[in-house]
Design a protein around this motif. Structure first.
Motif, PDB file in Angstrom:
ATOM      1  N   ALA A 294       0.832  -1.211   0.000  1.00 30.39           N
ATOM      2  CA  ALA A 294       0.000   0.000   0.000  1.00 30.39           C
ATOM      3  C   ALA A 294       0.860   1.252   0.000  1.00 30.39           C
ATOM      4  O   ALA A 294       0.542   2.254  -0.660  1.00 30.39           O
ATOM      5  CB  ALA A 294      -0.934  -0.008   1.201  1.00 30.39           C
ATOM      6  N   ARG A 295       1.987   1.218   0.720  1.00 33.18           N
ATOM      7  CA  ARG A 295       2.879   2.375   0.780  1.00 33.18           C
ATOM      8  C   ARG A 295       3.593   2.579  -0.557  1.00 33.18           C
ATOM      9  O   ARG A 295       3.823   3.710  -0.992  1.00 33.18           O
ATOM     10  CB  ARG A 295       3.879   2.190   1.915  1.00 33.18           C
ATOM     11  N   ILE A 296       3.936   1.467  -1.234  1.00 28.52           N
ATOM     12  CA  ILE A 296       4.565   1.578  -2.550  1.00 28.52           C
ATOM     13  C   ILE A 296       3.590   2.192  -3.551  1.00 28.52           C
ATOM     14  O   ILE A 296       3.958   3.049  -4.368  1.00 28.52           O
ATOM     15  CB  ILE A 296       5.037   0.184  -3.035  1.00 28.52           C
ATOM     16  N   GLN A 297       2.331   1.788  -3.460  1.00 33.17           N
ATOM     17  CA  GLN A 297       1.331   2.241  -4.429  1.00 33.17           C
ATOM     18  C   GLN A 297       0.959   3.706  -4.239  1.00 33.17           C
ATOM     19  O   GLN A 297       0.351   4.307  -5.124  1.00 33.17           O
ATOM     20  CB  GLN A 297       0.087   1.356  -4.323  1.00 33.17           C
ATOM     21  N   LYS A 298       1.327   4.281  -3.106  1.00 25.86           N
ATOM     22  CA  LYS A 298       1.105   5.713  -2.933  1.00 25.86           C
ATOM     23  C   LYS A 298       2.019   6.519  -3.851  1.00 25.86           C
ATOM     24  O   LYS A 298       1.688   7.650  -4.221  1.00 25.86           O
ATOM     25  CB  LYS A 298       1.368   6.112  -1.473  1.00 25.86           C
ATOM     26  N   ARG A 299       3.167   5.947  -4.177  1.00 26.79           N
ATOM     27  CA  ARG A 299       4.146   6.638  -5.011  1.00 26.79           C
ATOM     28  C   ARG A 299       4.103   6.212  -6.478  1.00 26.79           C
ATOM     29  O   ARG A 299       4.291   7.029  -7.371  1.00 26.79           O
ATOM     30  CB  ARG A 299       5.566   6.404  -4.470  1.00 26.79           C
ATOM     31  N   LYS A 300       3.861   4.932  -6.744  1.00 33.04           N
ATOM     32  CA  LYS A 300       3.869   4.430  -8.119  1.00 33.04           C
ATOM     33  C   LYS A 300       2.811   3.351  -8.298  1.00 33.04           C
ATOM     34  O   LYS A 300       2.516   2.605  -7.352  1.00 33.04           O
ATOM     35  CB  LYS A 300       5.246   3.845  -8.480  1.00 33.04           C
ATOM     36  N   ARG A 301       2.301   3.273  -9.506  1.00 27.12           N
ATOM     37  CA  ARG A 301       1.415   2.157  -9.848  1.00 27.12           C
ATOM     38  C   ARG A 301       2.239   0.893  -9.968  1.00 27.12           C
ATOM     39  O   ARG A 301       3.372   0.910 -10.473  1.00 27.12           O
ATOM     40  CB  ARG A 301       0.690   2.435 -11.167  1.00 27.12           C
ATOM     41  N   VAL A 302       1.693  -0.211  -9.507  1.00 25.74           N
ATOM     42  CA  VAL A 302       2.430  -1.487  -9.487  1.00 25.74           C
ATOM     43  C   VAL A 302       1.831  -2.435 -10.531  1.00 25.74           C
ATOM     44  O   VAL A 302       0.605  -2.639 -10.579  1.00 25.74           O
ATOM     45  CB  VAL A 302       2.384  -2.138  -8.089  1.00 25.74           C
ATOM     46  N   PHE A 303       2.698  -3.010 -11.347  1.00 30.92           N
ATOM     47  CA  PHE A 303       2.305  -4.001 -12.349  1.00 30.92           C
ATOM     48  C   PHE A 303       3.109  -5.282 -12.126  1.00 30.92           C
ATOM     49  O   PHE A 303       4.246  -5.236 -11.636  1.00 30.92           O
ATOM     50  CB  PHE A 303       2.555  -3.466 -13.768  1.00 30.92           C
ATOM     51  N   ARG A 304       2.503  -6.403 -12.505  1.00 35.01           N
ATOM     52  CA  ARG A 304       3.162  -7.703 -12.342  1.00 35.01           C
ATOM     53  C   ARG A 304       3.198  -8.429 -13.682  1.00 35.01           C
ATOM     54  O   ARG A 304       2.222  -8.417 -14.432  1.00 35.01           O
ATOM     55  CB  ARG A 304       2.414  -8.558 -11.309  1.00 35.01           C
ATOM     56  N   GLU A 305       4.331  -9.050 -13.981  1.00 34.48           N
ATOM     57  CA  GLU A 305       4.449  -9.819 -15.221  1.00 34.48           C
ATOM     58  C   GLU A 305       3.536 -11.039 -15.152  1.00 34.48           C
ATOM     59  O   GLU A 305       3.627 -11.838 -14.221  1.00 34.48           O
ATOM     60  CB  GLU A 305       5.893 -10.271 -15.444  1.00 34.48           C
ATOM     61  N   PRO A 306       2.658 -11.223 -16.126  1.00 36.26           N
ATOM     62  CA  PRO A 306       1.763 -12.385 -16.102  1.00 36.26           C
ATOM     63  C   PRO A 306       2.488 -13.650 -16.563  1.00 36.26           C
ATOM     64  O   PRO A 306       3.441 -13.587 -17.340  1.00 36.26           O
ATOM     65  CB  PRO A 306       0.658 -11.993 -17.095  1.00 36.26           C
ATOM     66  N   ARG A 307       2.024 -14.782 -16.086  1.00 42.47           N
ATOM     67  CA  ARG A 307       2.591 -16.059 -16.525  1.00 42.47           C
ATOM     68  C   ARG A 307       2.275 -16.320 -17.990  1.00 42.47           C
ATOM     69  O   ARG A 307       3.087 -16.872 -18.719  1.00 42.47           O
ATOM     70  CB  ARG A 307       2.038 -17.212 -15.672  1.00 42.47           C
ATOM     71  N   ASN A 308       1.068 -15.941 -18.387  1.00 43.24           N
ATOM     72  CA  ASN A 308       0.656 -16.143 -19.768  1.00 43.24           C
ATOM     73  C   ASN A 308       1.327 -15.093 -20.649  1.00 43.24           C
ATOM     74  O   ASN A 308       1.089 -13.895 -20.506  1.00 43.24           O
ATOM     75  CB  ASN A 308      -0.869 -16.038 -19.874  1.00 43.24           C
ATOM     76  N   SER A 309       2.176 -15.551 -21.574  1.00 42.38           N
ATOM     77  CA  SER A 309       2.940 -14.626 -22.406  1.00 42.38           C
ATOM     78  C   SER A 309       2.044 -13.781 -23.298  1.00 42.38           C
ATOM     79  O   SER A 309       2.442 -12.686 -23.721  1.00 42.38           O
ATOM     80  CB  SER A 309       3.936 -15.406 -23.269  1.00 42.38           C
ATOM     81  N   VAL A 310       0.828 -14.263 -23.583  1.00 46.83           N
ATOM     82  CA  VAL A 310      -0.087 -13.505 -24.435  1.00 46.83           C
ATOM     83  C   VAL A 310      -0.494 -12.192 -23.766  1.00 46.83           C
ATOM     84  O   VAL A 310      -0.749 -11.187 -24.438  1.00 46.83           O
ATOM     85  CB  VAL A 310      -1.332 -14.356 -24.767  1.00 46.83           C
ATOM     86  N   GLU A 311      -0.528 -12.181 -22.446  1.00 47.16           N
ATOM     87  CA  GLU A 311      -0.985 -11.010 -21.707  1.00 47.16           C
ATOM     88  C   GLU A 311       0.128 -10.002 -21.443  1.00 47.16           C
ATOM     89  O   GLU A 311      -0.137  -8.902 -20.955  1.00 47.16           O
ATOM     90  CB  GLU A 311      -1.594 -11.449 -20.372  1.00 47.16           C
TER      91      GLU A 311
END
Length: 914
Positions: free
Chosen positions: A684-701
């Motif tokens: 939550a503290r990280i998201q106050k400063r930057k949007r967080v994205f995660r690499e998906p397992r499915n390469s199509v995404e």
């Protein structure tokens, strides 16, 4: 007399000094022949340098080889805009290259319909393809009509190399070539032979190949040389009914099935000498995209008249014309000056033969060659599962019972042998009494609680064959029979028909749709079985068989890549291995061309075009609270370690603008850390400063996630007061870590969490390590065979402890190659800048205190020379380094923090430590 320095007029702008050095080194290496290993950091214009150097060398060579008395074809055209070497490079009429591949172009196979016409002329007037069939009765009481309906599945008469009288036998192919790349029998042949010094450029992915073509389009070579780009069916299929199947395997199977399914079509009528009107008919492909040859000719003409086209361009052109660019592009390989193709098409011998590639007098360039040795041997692995073996045994039995009275002696004998082999392999996986079928494997510890049949074992090919009592089977002849007879598709086709009839009798239009999935699974099973059986023909020392009763699978793992690659090196004029980092070169040489004379090996490595002040690599040994970072396997999952890493990221998102990319060792560990941060409130503290994205397992995404990540960064640049960019959590070895560019704001900082050593529980990896450790050693000194049970990682660690030389070196190199690929994503051009954080105490500790070698010694030269070796104990010392390395030192701390919209702070205690 001093040699003239090569010129590179095709380079679209004035090259940097290191680009000129790279092009000169490549040009001189091609002059000498042999093998060249060229290392140029990502972002230095490596691809463009390869194009302008290699193709310039080809043009120069052709100009040198022009002769005054060269015979010029009377019918040749002489266009003013063509270069001189192209005007004079002609092939006399009537000459055809001896390398012409008859099995793909112009091979006249014997069709089952022809045999029926010879035996029963009356039946030749029937519409065989249009007849509807009924249920099939098994046994010898079948009617003639029923037998005729199944005759399309009957294999041709077959004899081995010599018959009983010792006479040489000419084998015939059944209807539908066994080659998976069959084209129309009367395909128009090209009259030109293979060009002198043809260039083959190969890379791992289609996106990398497309990038190569786009770079080439910036040069004059795109319009003066004939370029053809090869891709997979999945990338180039224009048949909507096939492309919608999704998976590469199903698309390949359906395409091959359509090519084998010939349909009769009427052509123009003709008046014979006696005045009788004759209606000619001929066979055409079952695929609508291959029925009209005039469309194929139109496709080839447009490709020839256009500048270099990448895979996307070919697909659009094929869709516009209404024909197949996959087969259309393949038919132009022989006359191309430059062939752009994926690894599989170049490195697999069967693929080269299918394409008709001639490597003699050619230049082979392999890009992204840092993991070439492993990529090469992985292509020759083969795996068959228990389910697939059950499919094969069942359908072979059904087929044999149906046609045994119609089969000749040769077919009957070889089909019975196939049944024996399939049954033997299947029995090994379903046998519950045997702990291990191989004598030399060690007995499991008496205290082992795991069930014996759940163990995995690795064995040599000879031991495997002896244990199954099939060592007396001539696998070489069996392999030849399978190729020549087309037995796999005959049995698969008959099995698919039985399955359809067993599920009812759908309408003719629905039969095709239903048979795709049904026959696809049968074909896949037979192909896996045949591939595994072919793998058993390798030498005993070339690979290992991994028996996994827990998974219910048998897998052949190729270990010896030098024999495979030597065929390419021996045939080609020159082989070029290029990459951002090829270190250590000694390992590549040992594994791919150990016998190559040193005078035929050319090495080149250059520094980065980015100035030193624009790159800041830092070894971070401790977190914000002073806790030591140790991400080794036994400590990385501790709550304290994950929490300390979270505090570090909290501080980074506060001081680093735009984009930050964090690499973890695996998807599992990334998930574990993410959940820990959510539970503790760090996320939550990280998201106050930057949007967080995660690499998906499915390469199509992945593409959509990267697009959102980029948009979030662009918003932060436009309005930094409200947003501060984005954070991307990625995985080493994933889609993001290779082939994705994080230039400029996409990657102002990259964080490598720990040392991503591969898991020692991977049996294939351990077998490879054992093999490499034994290179150059007597067999008695090599690491022995093992059984891997419930805790295979412990067995793997034991083997690693036994390795003292090359095996351990290889294990360490795998880790650091992955690190180098990941952290190299953020520096892409001369004006780029970024910080590189190596978060683990092992990056900065003394080698004497570690069990493995110094990781920093295996970093790329352009990073290693700029790496501060002191341990950074707090964020108070890290922030000034970041400010200096990211080019903000002139602002001062107050200016830096003001630009980020936060209050100035003077010590580490003011930062977000806890």
């Amino acid at each position: 007399m001093q040699e003239e320095t090569p010129k590179f007029p095709a380079f679209p702008f004035k090259p940097y000094s290191i680009q000129l050095q790279f092009m000169t080194a490549l040009y001189n290496a091609l002059d000498s022949g042999g093998v060249a290993m060229l290392e140029s950091p990502t972002g230095t214009g490596k691809t463009l340098s390869i194009i302008c150097s290699a193709l310039q060398w080809v043009v120069d060579q052709r100009s040198k080889e022009k002769k005054p008395n060269t015979a010029i074809d009377q019918g040749s055209h002489n266009f003013d805009d063509e270069p001189d070497w192209m005007k004079n490079f002609v092939v006399p009429k009537g000459e055809k290259s001896p390398q012409k591949k008859s099995s793909t172009f112009g091979y006249k196979s014997v069709d089952s319909r022809e045999r029926r016409t010879q035996r029963n002329p009356i039946e030749s007037n029937n519409n065989i393809c249009g007849r509807k069939g009924g249920l099939i009765k098994m046994g010898s009481n079948s009617t003639i009509g029923e037998m005729d309906e199944d005759e399309e599945f009957l294999v041709n008469e077959y004899k081995s190399e010599t018959d009983e009288n010792g006479d040489k036998n000419t084998k015939r192919k059944a209807a539908g070539s066994s080659s998976d790349e069959e084209v129309d029998d009367d395909e128009e042949e090209e009259t030109e032979g293979d060009g002198v010094f043809k260039v083959y450029f190969s890379s791992r992915t289609h996106s990398q190949l497309s990038q190569f073509v786009k770079e080439m389009q910036r040069t004059v070579f795109a319009s003066t040389l004939r370029v053809i780009c090869l891709g997979s069916r999945k990338s180039l299929c224009t048949n909507a009914e096939v492309s919608k199947l999704g998976s590469l395997g199903r698309i390949n199977e359906r395409c091959m099935e359509l090519q084998r399914r010939k349909t009769t079509k009427e052509s123009r009528s003709k008046i014979s000498n006696n005045g009788v009107k004759i209606q000619r008919s001929k066979l055409s492909s079952g695929c609508p995209m291959m029925k009209h040859k005039k469309f194929q000719r139109q496709l080839r003409n447009e490709i020839s008249q256009s500048d270099a086209m990448d895979i996307e361009d070919l697909l659009r052109l094929g869709q516009k014309i209404g024909t197949c660019p996959y087969y259309g592009s393949r038919s132009m390989v022989r006359t191309a000056d430059l062939v752009v193709l994926p690894y599989q098409s170049l490195l697999l011998k069967s693929a080269r033969e299918s394409l008709g590639l001639t490597l003699k007098n050619s230049v082979v360039i392999i890009d992204e060659a840092h993991n070439l040795a492993d990529a090469l041997i992985n292509m020759y692995n083969s795996k068959v599962t228990k389910f697939q073996l059950e499919q094969v045994e069942y359908h072979l039995t059904m087929y044999f019972e149906r046609f045994r009275n119609r089969l000749g002696t040769g077919n009957r004998r070889y089909i019975q042998i196939l049944m024996v082999v399939a049954k033997a392999l299947l029995q090994l996986l379903i046998c519950k009494e045997e702990v291990n079928s191989v004598e030399h494997c060690k007995v499991i510890d008496a205290q082992q609680t795991e069930e014996p049949e759940m163990c995995n074992s690795s064995v040599t090919v000879n031991d495997f064959l002896f244990s199954l009592e099939i060592d007396n089977v001539n696998l070489i002849k069996l392999k030849e029979y399978v190729k020549e007879s087309n037995i796999t598709h005959k049995v698969s086709g008959y099995g698919a028909k039985l399955n359809i009839l067993a599920n009812g009798s759908p309408q003719s239009s629905a039969i095709d749709d239903r048979s795709v999935g049904v026959e696809g699974s049968i074909v896949s099973a037979f192909q896996a079985f045949v591939d595994f059986m072919f793998a058993l023909t390798n030498d005993d020392t070339d690979g290992r068989i991994i028996v996994s009763k827990k998974e219910g699978s048998l897998k052949f793992v190729m270990l010896a890549g030098e024999k495979i690659f030597s065929e390419i090196v021996d045939q080609a004029h020159a082989v070029v291995l290029a990459g951002g980092t090829l270190q250590p070169t000694e390992e590549t040489v040992d594994r791919l061309f150990p016998c190559l004379p040193m005078e035929r090996l050319h090495l080149f490595s250059c520094n980065h075009i980015v100035p030193p002040e624009s790159i800041l690599p830092i070894a971070v040994s401790c977190g914000p609270t002073g806790k030591k970072f140790d991400f080794s396997y036994h400590y990385r999952s501790s709550p304290g370690t994950m929490e300390e890493l979270g505090y570090l990221i909290c501080n980074l998102v506060t001081v680093v603008p735009e984009g930050i990319v964090v690499f973890f060792s695996s998807f599992e560990y990334e998930k574990q850390v993410h959940e820990s941060w959510k539970a503790s409130g760090i996320m939550a503290r990280i998201q106050k400063r930057k949007r967080v994205f995660r690499e998906p397992r499915n390469s199509v995404e992945v593409e959509s996630v990267l697009k959102e990540y980029q948009e979030a960064i662009l918003v932060s640049i436009d309005n930094s007061a409200q947003s501060h960019g984005a954070l991307l959590l990625a995985v080493v070895g994933g889609k993001v870590s290779e082939g994705i560019n994080f230039s400029d704001g996409m990657g102002r900082c990259v964080v490598m969490v720990g040392l991503p050593y591969p898991s020692p529980s991977n049996i294939e990896l351990i077998e490879r390590i054992k093999h490499i450790e034994g290179l150059g050693k007597p067999k008695s000194q090599c690491v022995g065979n093992h059984i891997y049970c419930e805790t295979p990682s412990e067995a793997g660690f034991q083997i690693l402890k036994c390795c003292k030389n090359r095996g351990r070196e290889y294990y360490e190199n795998l880790c650091m190659k992955a690190v180098n690929q990941s952290i190299g994503r953020v520096i892409r051009h001369v004006n780029d800048y970024a910080a590189i954080l190596l978060v683990d105490s092992r990056y900065s500790s003394l080698p004497s205190k570690r069990s493995f070698a110094d990781p920093s010694s295996k970093l790329p030269l352009w990073i290693k020379d700029r790496l501060p070796y002191q341990s950074l104990m707090s964020m108070g010392s890290l922030v000034p380094h970041l400010a200096r390395g990211l080019g903000w030192a002139g602002l001062g701390w107050a200016g830096l923090y003001a630009s980020l919209g936060i209050e100035a702070c003077g010590s580490s205690s003011d930062l977000d430590l806890a």
